[in-house]
Enzyme design. Structure first.
Site, PDB file in Angstrom:
ATOM      1  N   GLU A 179       0.951  -1.273   0.074  1.00 58.67           N
ATOM      2  CA  GLU A 179       0.086   0.007  -0.263  1.00 58.67           C
ATOM      3  C   GLU A 179       0.911   1.218  -0.197  1.00 58.67           C
ATOM      4  O   GLU A 179       0.596   2.370  -0.615  1.00 58.67           O
ATOM      5  CB  GLU A 179      -0.806   0.173   1.189  1.00 58.67           C
ATOM      6  CG  GLU A 179      -1.998  -0.985   1.121  1.00 58.67           C
ATOM      7  CD  GLU A 179      -1.637  -2.466   1.227  1.00 58.67           C
ATOM      8  OE1 GLU A 179      -2.450  -3.382   0.825  1.00 58.67           O
ATOM      9  OE2 GLU A 179      -0.663  -2.672   1.887  1.00 58.67           O
TER      10      GLU A 179
ATOM     11  N   HIS B 161     -11.086  -6.906   7.444  1.00 59.55           N
ATOM     12  CA  HIS B 161     -11.568  -6.749   6.095  1.00 59.55           C
ATOM     13  C   HIS B 161     -13.105  -6.241   6.155  1.00 59.55           C
ATOM     14  O   HIS B 161     -13.598  -6.337   5.028  1.00 59.55           O
ATOM     15  CB  HIS B 161     -11.472  -7.984   5.145  1.00 59.55           C
ATOM     16  CG  HIS B 161     -10.079  -8.402   5.208  1.00 59.55           C
ATOM     17  ND1 HIS B 161      -9.462  -9.255   5.966  1.00 59.55           N
ATOM     18  CD2 HIS B 161      -9.297  -8.494   4.069  1.00 59.55           C
ATOM     19  CE1 HIS B 161      -8.148  -9.510   5.595  1.00 59.55           C
ATOM     20  NE2 HIS B 161      -8.117  -9.109   4.462  1.00 59.55           N
TER      21      HIS B 161
END
Length: 326
Positions: A61, A130
């Site tokens: 990321e 998540h």
């Protein structure tokens, strides 16, 4: 185009429209090219625009958002995908400390026109790492625009506005909405960021919602209508800029307010909306303000337990009944 389009198809369509319009728009992220995205939100982009403009990245990321920042600083308009919004934590230095501050720190000499797209929210049993709704994380950072569309048409229109913005935008796409359908918008459809929509008219109570909480609020309003309570539903669409004027205009009609948010109650965006109402619209209220929000616990895997944690139609209906009787 088809009579209806899914929310996930709208993401790819919105990106394609902007990439056709402006050659400086590029997309980067994990599995967005040949695979079409893990949620199939970038299907067809590689075929149309090629590897020069649709980049598969390593699983980092920091690399994704760092590269996007560099591209934006040098004249491109990158759209970076962070696969799950939970993973914004992995590149938080860029998102919170670098990207939103550069324009300010250079006295406006340098802009950072980038979009960080991310799949947000729960309701699908993906578990604690998540499933989070993380708009409230971004809301604490001055200098970021925050968009969270609820319909396919708004996905396309708000994505257009986000890509064209000279300020950075965090664009939250809700995982629970990807399969939902709606009419496609016309060509050149742009929805100004910071403009809420009244998606159901009513005179008894105002429900303010965002993203997947909008259809949930609409379902609750349908149940309440059967009991003679007419709820007005406001889709905020954006948290920054925040359209407080539309909320206050609704309150002038209804005098009662419930915010419906997936963020945890602690630090959720509803608290900001409520504080603005208390400050600027206290005289409009005939009852206390109520917030229906997520519980302050990590999200469970089990469906039955997850439903205990996130807002539901029943929770909204129960809160509205209480307020209507106040």
């Amino acid at each position: 185009m088809a009579d209806v389009i899914t929310y996930r198809e709208a993401v790819a369509e919105g990106l394609a429209r902007e990439m056709r319009r402006d050659a400086s728009v590029v997309c980067l992220g994990e599995d967005i090219a040949a695979a079409g995205g893990v949620f199939k939100t970038t299907t067809g982009l590689l075929k149309e625009f090629g590897p020069e403009r649709v980049w598969d990245t390593p699983i980092s990321e920091q690399a994704i958002v760092g590269a996007a920042m560099g591209a934006a600083l040098t004249g491109m308009r990158p759209v970076a995908e962070i696969m799950f919004s939970d993973f914004l934590a992995c590149c938080w230095d860029y998102v919170a400390n670098e990207i939103p501050k550069i324009r300010y720190m250079t006295g406006g000499q340098v802009t950072v026109p980038l979009v960080v797209r991310t799949a947000n929210g729960g309701g699908l049993g993906f578990g604690a790492q998540h499933s989070q709704a993380t708009e409230n994380w971004a809301l604490t950072v001055p200098g970021l625009k925050i968009a969270a569309p609820a319909t396919p048409a708004d996905v396309i229109g708000m994505l257009a506005a986000a890509v064209r913005s000279d300020d950075p935008v965090v664009f939250f796409e809700h995982k629970g909405l990807f399969a939902t359908k709606g009419p496609p918008p016309p060509p050149d459809h742009v929805v100004e960021l910071g403009r809420a929509a009244v998606v159901r008219e009513g005179g008894d109570i105002t429900l303010v919602a965002l993203a997947s909480m909008v259809p949930l609020a609409l379902k609750a309003a349908g149940v309440l209508a059967g009991e003679g309570i007419e709820a007005e539903v406001v889709d905020l669409r954006c948290l920054v800029p925040l359209d407080a004027a539309t909320v206050l205009a609704s309150l002038r009609k209804t005098s009662r307010l419930v915010t419906v948010e997936e963020n945890p109650y602690q630090g959720g965006w509803g608290a900001t909306v409520v504080s603005v109402v208390a400050d600027e619209g206290f005289g409009l209220l005939d009852a206390p303000v109520r917030r229906v929000a997520g519980e302050c616990v990590p999200l469970p895997f089990a469906d039955a337990l997850e439903q205990q944690v996130v807002p539901t139609v029943d929770k909204v209906v129960t809160e509205v009944r209480r307020l209507a009787a106040y």
